[in-house]
Design a protein around this motif. Structure first.
Motif, PDB file in Angstrom:
ATOM      1  N   LYS A  36       0.875 -14.736  11.613  1.00  0.00           N
ATOM      2  CA  LYS A  36       1.957 -14.903  12.371  1.00  0.00           C
ATOM      3  C   LYS A  36       2.255 -13.511  13.000  1.00  0.00           C
ATOM      4  CE  LYS A  36       2.837 -19.129  11.852  1.00  0.00           C
ATOM      5  NZ  LYS A  36       2.392 -19.953  12.944  1.00  0.00           N
ATOM      6  N   GLY A  37       1.906 -12.379  12.432  1.00  0.00           N
ATOM      7  CA  GLY A  37       2.252 -11.089  12.647  1.00  0.00           C
ATOM      8  C   GLY A  37       1.815 -10.078  12.001  1.00  0.00           C
ATOM      9  N   ALA A  38       1.427  -8.779  12.401  1.00  0.00           N
ATOM     10  CA  ALA A  38       0.712  -7.796  11.307  1.00  0.00           C
ATOM     11  C   ALA A  38       1.377  -6.377  12.074  1.00  0.00           C
ATOM     12  CB  ALA A  38      -0.660  -7.728  11.792  1.00  0.00           C
ATOM     13  N   SER A  39       1.688  -5.589  11.055  1.00  0.00           N
ATOM     14  CA  SER A  39       1.850  -4.342  11.533  1.00  0.00           C
ATOM     15  C   SER A  39       1.184  -3.283  10.470  1.00  0.00           C
ATOM     16  CB  SER A  39       3.476  -4.005  11.063  1.00  0.00           C
ATOM     17  OG  SER A  39       3.820  -4.304   9.895  1.00  0.00           O
ATOM     18  N   ILE A  40       0.790  -2.181  11.056  1.00  0.00           N
ATOM     19  CA  ILE A  40       0.176  -1.242  10.290  1.00  0.00           C
ATOM     20  C   ILE A  40       1.272   0.261  10.393  1.00  0.00           C
ATOM     21  CG2 ILE A  40      -1.839   0.243  10.135  1.00  0.00           C
ATOM     22  CD1 ILE A  40      -3.150  -1.855  11.851  1.00  0.00           C
ATOM     23  N   HIS A  41       1.148   0.701   9.049  1.00  0.00           N
ATOM     24  CA  HIS A  41       1.996   1.972   8.733  1.00  0.00           C
ATOM     25  C   HIS A  41       1.331   2.941   8.137  1.00  0.00           C
ATOM     26  CE1 HIS A  41       5.201  -1.030   9.576  1.00  0.00           C
ATOM     27  NE2 HIS A  41       4.683  -1.967   8.503  1.00  0.00           N
ATOM     28  N   LYS A  42       1.319   4.098   8.870  1.00  0.00           N
ATOM     29  CA  LYS A  42       0.447   5.323   8.329  1.00  0.00           C
ATOM     30  C   LYS A  42       1.591   5.951   7.395  1.00  0.00           C
ATOM     31  CE  LYS A  42      -1.697   9.604   9.166  1.00  0.00           C
ATOM     32  NZ  LYS A  42      -2.816   9.851   8.532  1.00  0.00           N
ATOM     33  N   VAL A  43       1.261   6.274   6.164  1.00  0.00           N
ATOM     34  CA  VAL A  43       2.078   6.709   5.002  1.00  0.00           C
ATOM     35  C   VAL A  43       2.483   8.308   5.252  1.00  0.00           C
ATOM     36  CG1 VAL A  43       2.675   7.148   2.385  1.00  0.00           C
ATOM     37  CG2 VAL A  43       1.724   5.074   3.426  1.00  0.00           C
ATOM     38  N   VAL A  44       3.440   8.702   5.677  1.00  0.00           N
ATOM     39  CA  VAL A  44       3.744  10.104   5.746  1.00  0.00           C
ATOM     40  C   VAL A  44       4.240  10.908   4.588  1.00  0.00           C
ATOM     41  CG1 VAL A  44       4.119  10.053   8.141  1.00  0.00           C
ATOM     42  CG2 VAL A  44       5.856  10.014   6.836  1.00  0.00           C
ATOM     43  N   GLN A  45       4.964  10.099   3.643  1.00  0.00           N
ATOM     44  CA  GLN A  45       5.493  10.895   2.385  1.00  0.00           C
ATOM     45  C   GLN A  45       5.503   9.599   1.384  1.00  0.00           C
ATOM     46  OE1 GLN A  45       9.049  12.598   2.575  1.00  0.00           O
ATOM     47  NE2 GLN A  45       9.009  13.433   0.474  1.00  0.00           N
ATOM     48  N   SER A  46       5.092   9.719  -0.021  1.00  0.00           N
ATOM     49  CA  SER A  46       5.134   8.900  -0.899  1.00  0.00           C
ATOM     50  C   SER A  46       6.019   9.579  -2.390  1.00  0.00           C
ATOM     51  CB  SER A  46       3.820   8.397  -1.515  1.00  0.00           C
ATOM     52  OG  SER A  46       3.140   7.760  -0.815  1.00  0.00           O
ATOM     53  N   MET A  47       6.962   8.823  -2.854  1.00  0.00           N
ATOM     54  CA  MET A  47       7.635   9.594  -4.057  1.00  0.00           C
ATOM     55  C   MET A  47       7.306   8.538  -5.214  1.00  0.00           C
ATOM     56  SD  MET A  47      11.279  10.412  -2.169  1.00  0.00           S
ATOM     57  CE  MET A  47      11.233   9.638  -0.438  1.00  0.00           C
ATOM     58  N   ASN A  48       7.494   9.468  -6.477  1.00  0.00           N
ATOM     59  CA  ASN A  48       7.517   8.647  -7.722  1.00  0.00           C
ATOM     60  C   ASN A  48       6.119   7.942  -8.063  1.00  0.00           C
ATOM     61  OD1 ASN A  48       9.901   9.292  -8.066  1.00  0.00           O
ATOM     62  ND2 ASN A  48      10.841   7.419  -6.858  1.00  0.00           N
ATOM     63  N   THR A  49       5.035   8.658  -7.454  1.00  0.00           N
ATOM     64  CA  THR A  49       3.662   8.070  -7.681  1.00  0.00           C
ATOM     65  C   THR A  49       2.749   9.193  -7.615  1.00  0.00           C
ATOM     66  OG1 THR A  49       1.796   6.390  -6.973  1.00  0.00           O
ATOM     67  CG2 THR A  49       3.221   7.653  -5.350  1.00  0.00           C
ATOM     68  N   ASP A  50       1.572   9.071  -8.263  1.00  0.00           N
ATOM     69  CA  ASP A  50       0.572   9.901  -8.140  1.00  0.00           C
ATOM     70  C   ASP A  50      -0.397   9.573  -7.318  1.00  0.00           C
ATOM     71  OD1 ASP A  50       1.578  11.535 -10.372  1.00  0.00           O
ATOM     72  OD2 ASP A  50       0.608  10.559 -11.835  1.00  0.00           O
ATOM     73  N   LEU A  51      -0.451   8.461  -6.799  1.00  0.00           N
ATOM     74  CA  LEU A  51      -1.307   7.908  -5.672  1.00  0.00           C
ATOM     75  C   LEU A  51      -1.131   8.432  -4.381  1.00  0.00           C
ATOM     76  CD1 LEU A  51      -1.036   3.930  -6.113  1.00  0.00           C
ATOM     77  CD2 LEU A  51      -2.602   5.622  -6.983  1.00  0.00           C
ATOM     78  N   HIS A  52      -2.094   9.058  -3.820  1.00  0.00           N
ATOM     79  CA  HIS A  52      -2.184   9.603  -2.330  1.00  0.00           C
ATOM     80  C   HIS A  52      -2.191   8.493  -1.151  1.00  0.00           C
ATOM     81  CE1 HIS A  52      -2.675  13.523  -4.227  1.00  0.00           C
ATOM     82  NE2 HIS A  52      -3.555  12.973  -5.090  1.00  0.00           N
ATOM     83  N   LEU A  53      -1.055   7.762  -0.910  1.00  0.00           N
ATOM     84  CA  LEU A  53      -0.967   6.614   0.041  1.00  0.00           C
ATOM     85  C   LEU A  53      -1.369   7.234   1.318  1.00  0.00           C
ATOM     86  CD1 LEU A  53       1.925   4.641  -1.570  1.00  0.00           C
ATOM     87  CD2 LEU A  53      -0.652   4.439  -2.268  1.00  0.00           C
ATOM     88  N   TYR A  54      -2.128   6.358   2.124  1.00  0.00           N
ATOM     89  CA  TYR A  54      -2.664   6.641   3.397  1.00  0.00           C
ATOM     90  C   TYR A  54      -2.040   5.699   4.485  1.00  0.00           C
ATOM     91  CZ  TYR A  54      -5.833   8.233   7.263  1.00  0.00           C
ATOM     92  OH  TYR A  54      -6.352   8.634   8.464  1.00  0.00           O
ATOM     93  N   LEU A  55      -2.252   4.403   4.245  1.00  0.00           N
ATOM     94  CA  LEU A  55      -1.991   3.279   5.038  1.00  0.00           C
ATOM     95  C   LEU A  55      -1.461   2.122   4.634  1.00  0.00           C
ATOM     96  CD1 LEU A  55      -2.633   3.243   8.222  1.00  0.00           C
ATOM     97  CD2 LEU A  55      -4.548   1.891   7.632  1.00  0.00           C
ATOM     98  N   ILE A  56      -0.627   1.280   5.112  1.00  0.00           N
ATOM     99  CA  ILE A  56      -0.068   0.102   4.581  1.00  0.00           C
ATOM    100  C   ILE A  56      -0.184  -0.750   5.666  1.00  0.00           C
ATOM    101  CG2 ILE A  56       1.852  -1.164   3.553  1.00  0.00           C
ATOM    102  CD1 ILE A  56       2.786   1.343   2.394  1.00  0.00           C
ATOM    103  N   ALA A  57      -1.019  -2.001   5.364  1.00  0.00           N
ATOM    104  CA  ALA A  57      -0.933  -3.158   6.363  1.00  0.00           C
ATOM    105  C   ALA A  57      -0.338  -4.130   5.867  1.00  0.00           C
ATOM    106  CB  ALA A  57      -2.596  -3.526   6.750  1.00  0.00           C
ATOM    107  N   GLU A  58       0.715  -4.917   6.758  1.00  0.00           N
ATOM    108  CA  GLU A  58       1.425  -5.972   6.404  1.00  0.00           C
ATOM    109  C   GLU A  58       0.936  -7.149   7.321  1.00  0.00           C
ATOM    110  OE1 GLU A  58       5.745  -5.289   5.131  1.00  0.00           O
ATOM    111  OE2 GLU A  58       5.299  -3.753   6.727  1.00  0.00           O
ATOM    112  N   LEU A  59       0.451  -8.166   6.687  1.00  0.00           N
ATOM    113  CA  LEU A  59       0.092  -9.473   7.434  1.00  0.00           C
ATOM    114  C   LEU A  59       0.975 -10.585   7.077  1.00  0.00           C
ATOM    115  CD1 LEU A  59      -3.701  -9.396   6.619  1.00  0.00           C
ATOM    116  CD2 LEU A  59      -2.332  -8.157   8.407  1.00  0.00           C
ATOM    117  N   GLU A  60       1.687 -10.832   8.236  1.00  0.00           N
ATOM    118  CA  GLU A  60       2.637 -12.106   7.970  1.00  0.00           C
ATOM    119  C   GLU A  60       2.094 -13.376   8.159  1.00  0.00           C
ATOM    120  OE1 GLU A  60       6.094 -11.322  10.588  1.00  0.00           O
ATOM    121  OE2 GLU A  60       6.048  -9.165   9.802  1.00  0.00           O
TER     122      GLU A  60
END
Length: 100
Positions: A36-60
């Motif tokens: 139904k929809g999709a969005s892609i978000h580039k991660v600019v900052q993450s808190m409370n994690t040791d992961l180095h997040l880069y990109l989040i894709a949301e598929l609806e």
């Protein structure tokens, strides 16, 4: 509404990942039935994690069931198989969550 959320950690080859993701992977995703929809978000900052997040894709999708149907379809199988092509740019597989 339900979402398939895909979280990528920082790739070891950002340029290669970005090029392949935009030109090859996204067109496969756009063919998934019931999307139904999709969005892609580039991660600019993450808190409370040791992961180095880069990109989040949301598929609806309409429902969790429609996500399952989409993933089981030939188009969904093609998307899942294509993750192996993305792996040459990544250090580890993406995190995948389904929400409702």
């Amino acid at each position: 509404m339900a979402k398939l959320i895909v979280i990528y950690e920082k790739p070891h080859d950002e340029e290669g990942f970005n090029t392949y993701y935009q030109s090859e992977h996204i067109p496969l995703v756009q063919k998934m039935q019931g999307l139904k929809g999709a969005s892609i978000h580039k991660v600019v900052q993450s808190m409370n994690t040791d992961l180095h997040l880069y990109l989040i894709a949301e598929l609806e999708f309409d429902s969790v069931e429609s996500i399952a149907q989409a993933l089981g379809s030939p188009e969904g199988q093609a998307v899942q198989s294509d993750v192996q092509n993305l792996m040459k740019y990544l250090n580890k597989p993406p995190i995948i969550s389904i929400t409702e």
